[in-house]
Design a protein around this motif. Structure first.
Motif, PDB file in Angstrom:
ATOM      1  N   ALA A 240      -2.690   0.450   5.264  1.00  0.00           N
ATOM      2  CA  ALA A 240      -2.697   1.919   5.333  1.00  0.00           C
ATOM      3  C   ALA A 240      -1.542   2.549   4.569  1.00  0.00           C
ATOM      4  CB  ALA A 240      -2.690   2.358   6.793  1.00  0.00           C
TER       5      ALA A 240
ATOM      6  N   ALA B 167       0.748   1.872 -13.024  1.00  0.00           N
ATOM      7  CA  ALA B 167       0.727   0.941 -14.171  1.00  0.00           C
ATOM      8  C   ALA B 167       0.532  -0.460 -13.612  1.00  0.00           C
ATOM      9  CB  ALA B 167       2.043   1.015 -14.922  1.00  0.00           C
TER      10      ALA B 167
ATOM     11  N   ALA C   9      -4.787  -2.336  -1.872  1.00  0.00           N
ATOM     12  CA  ALA C   9      -4.754  -3.555  -1.052  1.00  0.00           C
ATOM     13  C   ALA C   9      -6.002  -3.674  -0.190  1.00  0.00           C
ATOM     14  CB  ALA C   9      -3.493  -3.562  -0.191  1.00  0.00           C
TER      15      ALA C   9
ATOM     16  N   SER D 264      -0.179   8.180  -7.526  1.00  0.00           N
ATOM     17  CA  SER D 264       0.665   7.131  -8.089  1.00  0.00           C
ATOM     18  C   SER D 264       0.654   7.299  -9.605  1.00  0.00           C
ATOM     19  CB  SER D 264       0.041   5.783  -7.696  1.00  0.00           C
ATOM     20  OG  SER D 264       0.745   4.689  -8.240  1.00  0.00           O
ATOM     21  N   THR D 265       1.409   6.459 -10.302  1.00  0.00           N
ATOM     22  CA  THR D 265       1.209   6.366 -11.754  1.00  0.00           C
ATOM     23  C   THR D 265       0.540   5.024 -12.085  1.00  0.00           C
ATOM     24  OG1 THR D 265       3.467   5.543 -12.131  1.00  0.00           O
ATOM     25  CG2 THR D 265       3.151   7.899 -12.234  1.00  0.00           C
TER      26      THR D 265
ATOM     27  N   GLY E 207       4.634  -1.710  -6.977  1.00  0.00           N
ATOM     28  CA  GLY E 207       3.851  -1.404  -5.772  1.00  0.00           C
ATOM     29  C   GLY E 207       2.386  -1.784  -5.849  1.00  0.00           C
ATOM     30  N   ALA E 208       1.669  -1.176  -6.785  1.00  0.00           N
ATOM     31  CA  ALA E 208       0.230  -1.460  -6.881  1.00  0.00           C
ATOM     32  C   ALA E 208       0.009  -2.905  -7.331  1.00  0.00           C
ATOM     33  CB  ALA E 208      -0.436  -0.488  -7.852  1.00  0.00           C
ATOM     34  N   ASN E 209       0.905  -3.382  -8.201  1.00  0.00           N
ATOM     35  CA  ASN E 209       0.810  -4.784  -8.635  1.00  0.00           C
ATOM     36  C   ASN E 209       0.989  -5.722  -7.445  1.00  0.00           C
ATOM     37  OD1 ASN E 209       0.721  -4.976 -11.785  1.00  0.00           O
ATOM     38  ND2 ASN E 209       2.095  -3.284 -11.334  1.00  0.00           N
TER      39      ASN E 209
ATOM     40  N   ASP F 182       1.683  -1.643   0.737  1.00  0.00           N
ATOM     41  CA  ASP F 182       2.772  -0.728   1.075  1.00  0.00           C
ATOM     42  C   ASP F 182       3.008  -0.601   2.577  1.00  0.00           C
ATOM     43  OD1 ASP F 182       3.341  -0.145  -1.539  1.00  0.00           O
ATOM     44  OD2 ASP F 182       3.047   2.019  -1.365  1.00  0.00           O
TER      45      ASP F 182
ATOM     46  N   LEU G  70      -7.157   6.656  11.561  1.00  0.00           N
ATOM     47  CA  LEU G  70      -7.006   5.818  12.747  1.00  0.00           C
ATOM     48  C   LEU G  70      -5.644   6.035  13.401  1.00  0.00           C
ATOM     49  CD1 LEU G  70      -9.111   3.747  13.694  1.00  0.00           C
ATOM     50  CD2 LEU G  70      -7.640   1.961  12.760  1.00  0.00           C
TER      51      LEU G  70
ATOM     52  N   GLY H 231       7.443  -0.456 -11.265  1.00  0.00           N
ATOM     53  CA  GLY H 231       5.982  -0.588 -11.178  1.00  0.00           C
ATOM     54  C   GLY H 231       5.545  -1.814 -10.387  1.00  0.00           C
TER      55      GLY H 231
ATOM     56  N   GLN I 297      -5.770   6.325  -9.563  1.00  0.00           N
ATOM     57  CA  GLN I 297      -6.295   5.784  -8.301  1.00  0.00           C
ATOM     58  C   GLN I 297      -7.391   6.670  -7.697  1.00  0.00           C
ATOM     59  OE1 GLN I 297      -2.975   4.961  -5.698  1.00  0.00           O
ATOM     60  NE2 GLN I 297      -2.655   2.934  -6.578  1.00  0.00           N
TER      61      GLN I 297
HETATM   62  C1  LIG Z   1       5.107   8.407  -7.889  1.00  0.00           C
HETATM   63  C2  LIG Z   1       4.646   6.992  -7.720  1.00  0.00           C
HETATM   64  C3  LIG Z   1       4.399   6.223  -8.845  1.00  0.00           C
HETATM   65  C4  LIG Z   1       3.990   4.899  -8.716  1.00  0.00           C
HETATM   66  N1  LIG Z   1       3.780   4.161  -9.845  1.00  0.00           N
HETATM   67  C5  LIG Z   1       3.424   2.863  -9.742  1.00  0.00           C
HETATM   68  C6  LIG Z   1       3.203   2.084 -10.907  1.00  0.00           C
HETATM   69  O1  LIG Z   1       3.317   2.575 -12.041  1.00  0.00           O
HETATM   70  N2  LIG Z   1       2.836   0.787 -10.759  1.00  0.00           N
HETATM   71  C7  LIG Z   1       2.685   0.227  -9.529  1.00  0.00           C
HETATM   72  O2  LIG Z   1       2.353  -0.954  -9.444  1.00  0.00           O
HETATM   73  N3  LIG Z   1       2.887   0.951  -8.405  1.00  0.00           N
HETATM   74  C8  LIG Z   1       3.237   2.252  -8.479  1.00  0.00           C
HETATM   75  N4  LIG Z   1       3.404   2.995  -7.341  1.00  0.00           N
HETATM   76  C9  LIG Z   1       3.185   2.374  -6.037  1.00  0.00           C
HETATM   77  C10 LIG Z   1       1.703   2.191  -5.742  1.00  0.00           C
HETATM   78  O3  LIG Z   1       1.004   3.398  -5.904  1.00  0.00           O
HETATM   79  C11 LIG Z   1       1.523   1.683  -4.315  1.00  0.00           C
HETATM   80  O4  LIG Z   1       2.410   0.627  -4.092  1.00  0.00           O
HETATM   81  C12 LIG Z   1       0.112   1.188  -4.052  1.00  0.00           C
HETATM   82  O5  LIG Z   1      -0.814   2.233  -4.228  1.00  0.00           O
HETATM   83  C13 LIG Z   1       0.023   0.620  -2.653  1.00  0.00           C
HETATM   84  O6  LIG Z   1      -1.306   0.304  -2.344  1.00  0.00           O
HETATM   85  P1  LIG Z   1      -1.760   0.171  -0.831  1.00  0.00           P
HETATM   86  O7  LIG Z   1      -3.203  -0.126  -0.862  1.00  0.00           O
HETATM   87  O8  LIG Z   1      -0.858  -0.742  -0.107  1.00  0.00           O
HETATM   88  O9  LIG Z   1      -1.504   1.605  -0.190  1.00  0.00           O
HETATM   89  P2  LIG Z   1      -2.100   3.011  -0.593  1.00  0.00           P
HETATM   90  O10 LIG Z   1      -2.455   3.089  -2.006  1.00  0.00           O
HETATM   91  O11 LIG Z   1      -1.135   4.032  -0.059  1.00  0.00           O
HETATM   92  O12 LIG Z   1      -3.448   3.101   0.254  1.00  0.00           O
HETATM   93  C14 LIG Z   1      -3.429   3.276   1.636  1.00  0.00           C
HETATM   94  C15 LIG Z   1      -4.730   3.934   2.087  1.00  0.00           C
HETATM   95  O13 LIG Z   1      -4.745   3.991   3.502  1.00  0.00           O
HETATM   96  C16 LIG Z   1      -5.168   5.269   3.912  1.00  0.00           C
HETATM   97  N5  LIG Z   1      -4.630   5.500   5.241  1.00  0.00           N
HETATM   98  C17 LIG Z   1      -3.348   5.735   5.591  1.00  0.00           C
HETATM   99  N6  LIG Z   1      -3.233   5.897   6.916  1.00  0.00           N
HETATM  100  C18 LIG Z   1      -4.480   5.732   7.411  1.00  0.00           C
HETATM  101  C19 LIG Z   1      -5.010   5.790   8.741  1.00  0.00           C
HETATM  102  N7  LIG Z   1      -4.222   6.017   9.780  1.00  0.00           N
HETATM  103  N8  LIG Z   1      -6.339   5.614   8.913  1.00  0.00           N
HETATM  104  C20 LIG Z   1      -7.150   5.364   7.829  1.00  0.00           C
HETATM  105  N9  LIG Z   1      -6.699   5.296   6.553  1.00  0.00           N
HETATM  106  C21 LIG Z   1      -5.373   5.494   6.372  1.00  0.00           C
HETATM  107  C22 LIG Z   1      -4.645   6.201   2.843  1.00  0.00           C
HETATM  108  O14 LIG Z   1      -5.382   7.415   2.830  1.00  0.00           O
HETATM  109  C23 LIG Z   1      -4.867   5.367   1.596  1.00  0.00           C
HETATM  110  O15 LIG Z   1      -6.157   5.556   1.094  1.00  0.00           O
HETATM  111  C24 LIG Z   1       3.822   4.337  -7.433  1.00  0.00           C
HETATM  112  C25 LIG Z   1       4.045   5.106  -6.295  1.00  0.00           C
HETATM  113  C26 LIG Z   1       4.456   6.420  -6.437  1.00  0.00           C
HETATM  114  C27 LIG Z   1       4.700   7.231  -5.207  1.00  0.00           C
END
Ligand SMILES: Cc1cc2nc3c(=O)[nH]c(=O)nc-3n(C[C@H](O)[C@H](O)[C@H](O)COP(=O)(O)OP(=O)(O)OC[C@H]3O[C@@H](n4cnc5c(N)ncnc54)[C@H](O)[C@@H]3O)c2cc1C
Length: 422
Positions: A151, A54, A17, A51-52, A312-314, A300, A132, A310, A109
């Motif tokens: 985050a 997809a 995100a 993550s996985t 979350g990342a989507n 997230d 932070l 799947g 990732q």
């Molecule tokens: C086992 C597993 C399998 C999954 N499989 C899938 C799938 O197949 N398909 C799918 O769509 N989704 C999947 N997901 C979910 C997906 O990985 C997440 O929903 C997605 O990565 C969320 O993206 P994001 O950018 O919101 O958060 P994140 O990817 O968690 O990124 C947040 C970032 O913020 C950083 N951060 C956190 N706190 C701080 C702070 N205080 N200061 C600075 N930086 C900070 C972290 O280090 C990280 O780099 C899966 C999740 C898990 C646990």
């Protein structure tokens, strides 16, 4: 001629995100972008998988349009998912294939976020490497016109109040494990990259998908264990090699045909495994930090789904796209708390709520959904629509949200069967 001032935007979190918003703003021009990242690219690459991941057609299209599809040629494009119901150990029952309209893709990732993070600086953005805290967030938000908190599920998400009415659960519904492996066989190698899905009622689900990792192509197994079931056995976080051994033993008992394909498999690297659990939650998207300072949460940080569907990342990719467009459309207008709420609510109604509802349904499998899966075993059209709904969960509201909608759709394809409900 009116000259627009450069707007300062801060993004906390270097995941799907946050980086998409940061890079999108740099691409749009006219923004001074600061990304706060907890880890440097080399730490991300050398760390544990997260993550996985997809990703389906609609999210991949957004990445493509932004020029962020850097692994398009290398990452396997998955066109279909072979689904098998395993009603008791070693028994294959209902089987069908879900063909997707557009290929899905999974790029580790560690590979993706590390490179995107480097791109932020290459494209003129600033990256601050630090974890932070709340005081730091207040300071950052005071110094910027807008601060987006992306985050993830970390501690910082606690600034966004849980929305009880929208949160379907208050505890993890599955215990999760993931393993990245080389050397996993395919039932039909000539058929190209295919995903596999096994549902073992009362025990859990297994999802296998071809993917791209640091060392090239691999397969990723997502292990969804019902808490307390025999699949729930990785609480001690055993490490990749031992985790694979236990998975192999359980597969040999429950899915011997899958175990055969894993006979020569080995973990891609010591960081290629993951164990844990998450509680699905929806939070309010705006946190007021005092002195009139508000920050906007995306990804997230505000909507967490179990990975069984799947979403979350989507969802994070689509939320980032919605946020980016809203920022650009805002022009010189103020980024007020009301504006932030509006951005989220629009996205919630259009997309996020459907992902949350679809995921809750797949976790609990109400009778009418069992009926739909049974029908998918006989009708290609039903299987195809299921695949389409994973890719675009807004379709859930059209045909799966109630027993009546599902019955009407199944009748329209000529399904007259029924399943025995336990
Ligand atoms: C086992 C597993 C399998 C999954 N499989 C899938 C799938 O197949 N398909 C799918 O769509 N989704 C999947 N997901 C979910 C997906 O990985 C997440 O929903 C997605 O990565 C969320 O993206 P994001 O950018 O919101 O958060 P994140 O990817 O968690 O990124 C947040 C970032 O913020 C950083 N951060 C956190 N706190 C701080 C702070 N205080 N200061 C600075 N930086 C900070 C972290 O280090 C990280 O780099 C899966 C999740 C898990 C646990």
């Amino acid at each position: 001629m009116e000259v627009c001032a450069v707007r300062r935007i801060a993004v906390v979190g270097a995941g799907q995100a946050g980086l998409q918003v940061g890079l999108g703003l740099l691409g749009a021009g006219g923004y001074e972008v600061t990304v706060v990242a907890a880890r440097r690219p080399e730490e991300v690459r050398g760390g544990r998988v997260m993550s996985t991941q997809a990703m389906f057609g609609p999210a991949l299209r957004v990445e493509r349009a932004a020029g962020l599809d850097l692994w398009e040629g290398e990452a396997p494009g998955v066109r279909s998912v072979d689904a098998v119901l395993v009603p008791e150990p070693g028994v294959r029952a209902l089987e069908f294939t879900m063909t997707m309209d557009e290929p899905a893709q999974s790029v580790d990732q560690r590979l993706k976020m590390a490179r995107w993070l480097e791109l932020v600086e290459e494209r003129g953005g600033r990256v601050e490497y630090r974890e932070l805290d709340l005081a730091g967030l207040r300071e950052l938000a005071a110094a910027n016109d807008l601060t987006v908190v992306a985050a993830g599920r970390g501690e910082l998400a606690g600034i966004f109040e849980r929305d009880a009415a929208r949160s379907p659960f208050d505890a993890p519904q599955r215990r999760l494990a993931a393993l990245y492996a080389h050397g996993v066989g395919a039932p039909d190698p000539a058929a190209g990259p295919r995903a596999r899905m096994h549902a073992v009622p009362g025990v859990g689900e297994l999802y296998l998908q071809p993917a791209l990792t640091l060392s090239g192509r691999c397969d990723i197994l997502l292990w969804e264990a019902l808490p307390g079931s025999p699949f729930d056995c990785f609480d001690d976080r055993p490490g990749a090699v031992e985790q694979l051994e236990r998975m192999r033993e359980l597969m040999a008992r429950y899915l011997p045909w899958e175990a055969e394909l894993w006979a020569g498999a080995e973990p891609t690297d010591p960081g290629g495994s993951l164990c844990g659990a998450l509680t699905p939650v929806v939070r309010r998207p705006v946190a007021e930090l005092g002195d009139g300072i508000a920050v906007l949460g995306i990804g997230d940080a505000v909507v967490v789904n179990d990975p069984i569907t799947g979403q979350g990342a989507n969802g994070a990719a689509l939320a980032a796209d919605a946020c980016l467009r809203a920022i650009v459309e805002r022009g010189d207008g103020p980024f007020t708390a009301a504006w932030m709420t509006g951005v989220f609510e629009e996205f919630w109604e259009r997309h996020a709520r459907h992902g949350v509802e679809l995921t809750a349904a797949l976790l609990t499998m109400p009778d009418h959904l069992q009926e739909v899966f049974a029908a998918a075993g006989e009708h290609e059209a039903v299987a195809r629509r299921l695949a389409r709904t994973y890719a675009d969960p807004a379709d859930y509201a059209e045909w799966l949200a109630t027993p009546e909608l599902a019955a009407a759709y199944l009748a329209s394809v000529g399904w007259s069967g029924s399943v025995a409900h336990p």
